[in-house]
Design a protein around this motif. Structure first.
Motif, mmCIF file in Angstrom:
data_model
loop_
_atom_site.group_PDB
_atom_site.id
_atom_site.type_symbol
_atom_site.label_atom_id
_atom_site.label_comp_id
_atom_site.label_asym_id
_atom_site.label_seq_id
_atom_site.Cartn_x
_atom_site.Cartn_y
_atom_site.Cartn_z
ATOM 1 N N HIS A 1 0.814 -1.209 0.000
ATOM 2 C CA HIS A 1 0.000 0.000 0.000
ATOM 3 C C HIS A 1 0.852 1.264 0.000
ATOM 4 C CE1 HIS A 1 -3.858 -1.939 0.332
ATOM 5 N NE2 HIS A 1 -3.451 -2.666 1.365
ATOM 6 N N GLN A 2 2.028 1.185 0.583
ATOM 7 C CA GLN A 2 2.936 2.338 0.607
ATOM 8 C C GLN A 2 4.180 2.080 -0.241
ATOM 9 O OE1 GLN A 2 3.349 4.057 4.679
ATOM 10 N NE2 GLN A 2 1.996 2.379 5.311
ATOM 11 N N GLY A 3 4.054 1.160 -1.208
ATOM 12 C CA GLY A 3 5.172 0.825 -2.074
ATOM 13 C C GLY A 3 6.108 -0.185 -1.424
ATOM 14 N N THR A 4 7.065 -0.660 -2.200
ATOM 15 C CA THR A 4 8.031 -1.618 -1.683
ATOM 16 C C THR A 4 9.388 -1.418 -2.347
ATOM 17 O OG1 THR A 4 8.627 -3.971 -1.556
ATOM 18 C CG2 THR A 4 7.160 -3.333 -3.354
ATOM 19 N N ARG A 5 10.432 -1.621 -1.585
ATOM 20 C CA ARG A 5 11.793 -1.513 -2.115
ATOM 21 C C ARG A 5 12.020 -2.480 -3.274
ATOM 22 N NH1 ARG A 5 14.821 -4.009 0.913
ATOM 23 N NH2 ARG A 5 16.835 -3.083 0.438
ATOM 24 N N MET A 6 11.418 -3.662 -3.188
ATOM 25 C CA MET A 6 11.697 -4.719 -4.154
ATOM 26 C C MET A 6 11.113 -4.436 -5.528
ATOM 27 S SD MET A 6 13.491 -6.350 -2.097
ATOM 28 C CE MET A 6 13.957 -7.759 -3.104
ATOM 29 N N ALA A 7 10.197 -3.474 -5.639
ATOM 30 C CA ALA A 7 9.623 -3.139 -6.943
ATOM 31 C C ALA A 7 10.674 -2.600 -7.905
ATOM 32 C CB ALA A 7 8.491 -2.130 -6.782
ATOM 33 N N ARG B 1 6.739 1.153 -6.822
ATOM 34 C CA ARG B 1 7.954 1.649 -6.183
ATOM 35 C C ARG B 1 7.605 2.673 -5.109
ATOM 36 N NH1 ARG B 1 11.650 2.473 -11.671
ATOM 37 N NH2 ARG B 1 11.862 0.242 -12.130
ATOM 38 N N ARG B 2 8.390 2.685 -4.071
ATOM 39 C CA ARG B 2 8.174 3.650 -3.000
ATOM 40 C C ARG B 2 8.339 5.067 -3.537
ATOM 41 N NH1 ARG B 2 10.174 2.829 2.825
ATOM 42 N NH2 ARG B 2 8.155 3.830 3.071
ATOM 43 N N GLY B 3 7.365 5.930 -3.199
ATOM 44 C CA GLY B 3 7.432 7.313 -3.630
ATOM 45 C C GLY B 3 6.952 7.559 -5.044
ATOM 46 N N SER B 4 6.357 6.559 -5.708
ATOM 47 C CA SER B 4 5.904 6.767 -7.079
ATOM 48 C C SER B 4 4.724 7.731 -7.108
ATOM 49 C CB SER B 4 5.505 5.445 -7.730
ATOM 50 O OG SER B 4 4.231 5.002 -7.280
ATOM 51 N N ASP B 5 4.645 8.547 -8.161
ATOM 52 C CA ASP B 5 3.548 9.503 -8.303
ATOM 53 C C ASP B 5 2.211 8.774 -8.406
ATOM 54 O OD1 ASP B 5 5.369 11.588 -8.244
ATOM 55 O OD2 ASP B 5 5.502 11.743 -10.432
ATOM 56 N N TRP B 6 2.200 7.628 -9.085
ATOM 57 C CA TRP B 6 0.958 6.874 -9.250
ATOM 58 C C TRP B 6 0.436 6.424 -7.892
ATOM 59 C CZ3 TRP B 6 -0.713 1.971 -7.995
ATOM 60 C CH2 TRP B 6 -1.899 1.554 -8.595
ATOM 61 N N LEU B 7 1.309 5.923 -7.058
ATOM 62 C CA LEU B 7 0.899 5.433 -5.744
ATOM 63 C C LEU B 7 0.425 6.582 -4.866
ATOM 64 C CD1 LEU B 7 0.804 2.679 -4.347
ATOM 65 C CD2 LEU B 7 3.065 3.151 -3.416
ATOM 66 N N ALA B 8 1.068 7.717 -4.967
ATOM 67 C CA ALA B 8 0.687 8.870 -4.151
ATOM 68 C C ALA B 8 -0.715 9.355 -4.487
ATOM 69 C CB ALA B 8 1.696 10.002 -4.343
ATOM 70 N N ALA B 9 -1.136 9.187 -5.741
ATOM 71 C CA ALA B 9 -2.457 9.659 -6.171
ATOM 72 C C ALA B 9 -3.557 8.627 -5.955
ATOM 73 C CB ALA B 9 -2.402 10.037 -7.656
ATOM 74 N N ALA C 1 8.420 -3.688 6.311
ATOM 75 C CA ALA C 1 7.183 -4.397 6.621
ATOM 76 C C ALA C 1 5.981 -3.477 6.735
ATOM 77 C CB ALA C 1 7.367 -5.188 7.918
ATOM 78 N N GLU C 2 6.181 -2.275 7.291
ATOM 79 C CA GLU C 2 5.042 -1.381 7.520
ATOM 80 C C GLU C 2 4.407 -0.872 6.231
ATOM 81 O OE1 GLU C 2 8.817 1.157 7.859
ATOM 82 O OE2 GLU C 2 8.120 -0.803 8.563
ATOM 83 N N THR C 3 5.065 -1.050 5.093
ATOM 84 C CA THR C 3 4.488 -0.583 3.831
ATOM 85 C C THR C 3 3.268 -1.393 3.419
ATOM 86 O OG1 THR C 3 6.020 -1.951 2.547
ATOM 87 C CG2 THR C 3 6.693 0.309 2.992
#
Length: 299
Positions: A195-201, A213-221, A242-244
């Protein structure tokens, strides 16, 4: 497409193992076939430094052992060869329904175990395979909507939506596109969803991997959902830190000593689904009773 790619991968693994075994000995061939277990181990070891507090070595070992089995069953058997082994189920008189949504690089075969158990309970259940495999997560919204509409038409109630991994983001993308067309918000259960992205993406291929990916514009919207049980594990080698896996505002559930794929086999997640189905059945019964009382009788 996912099943076809995974069948090719299984055959390539077998061919390489046979080649190595024929040239250097069958022990080396078996070792080659099991290399994926070593790669998985690296994913678990790094969690000692990524997650805080760090999971213990005992938990990581148990999670790794379970994940070797779970991933082999999923990617070498159920998804490549048994995608349609368990059909969707729309039994007469079903008062509650479930939509099962798989994750990245998977298909509906991921849910074969749950499909069998829900069919045995007489629950209406639909499990789509989301395509394209490496396309935008937004592209899956219409397929999810079609499944929701099938279950709504059959049971008269919004189904419980259960998603693994990327599937949780696909549900949020579906709600952004189709939520205005529904009178009621869904009960949602997510298992290891980033839900909050992942490093492994950063290691993944395709538009959907970039979106995760963590911090992606798509995820933020991406909007949230109102009624969510979010299952997470400190031993998740795919979604980390884990908290992501926790959606802000959701009810978080921690499951120890299981990996990313193992969350689908967890007793805790299954129990949560059963509770959600009972609540859905009660709401449907109350709605039916209210409708009956409001309908004038002929004298």
């Amino acid at each position: 497409m996912n099943a076809r790619l995974q069948r090719i991968w299984v055959l390539v693994r077998l061919a390489v193992a046979l080649l190595v075994g024929s040239r250097f000995g069958w022990g080396w061939g078996l070792l080659t076939l099991g290399l994926h277990a070593g790669v998985l181990a690296l994913g678990f070891v790094q969690l000692r430094w990524v997650n805080r507090p760090a999971p213990g070595w005992g938990q990581l070992l148990r999670a790794w052992a379970g994940e070797v089995v779970a991933s082999e069953l999923a990617f070498s058997w159920r998804q490549p060869w048994r995608e349609w082994a368990v059909a969707d189920h729309l039994p007469a008189g079903a008062g509650a329904g479930v939509l099962l949504v798989h994750g990245f690089a998977c298909n509906r075969g991921r849910w074969n175990g749950w499909l069998k158990r829900l069919r045995a309970q007489g629950v209406a259940v639909v499990a789509p395979s989301l395509e394209p495999a490496f396309g935008s997560i937004d592209a899956y919204a219409d397929e999810i909507e079609a499944g929701v509409r099938r279950l709504l038409a059959h049971t008269g109630a919004m189904p419980v939506l259960c998603a693994h991994s990327m599937g949780g983001l696909a549900l949020r993308a579906w709600w952004r596109r189709h939520g205005a067309g529904h009178a009621a918000a869904p009960r949602v259960i997510t298992l290891g969803s980033p839900h909050q992205g992942t490093r492994m993406a950063a290691l993944g291929l395709g538009a959907n991997a970039r979106q995760m990916r963590r911090g992606s514009d798509w995820l933020a919207a991406l909007p949230g959902l109102d009624d969510v049980d979010a299952f997470w594990t400190p031993c998740d080698q795919v979604v980390n830190p884990a908290e992501t896996a926790i959606l802000p505002g959701s009810r978080p559930h921690r499951v120890d000593a299981v990996g990313h794929m193992g969350l689908v086999q967890s007793d805790e997640a299954w129990a949560c689904l059963q509770q959600a189905l009972q609540a859905s059945g009660r709401q449907t019964a109350l709605a039916g009773a209210a409708s009956s009382l409001s309908t004038p009788r002929r004298i």
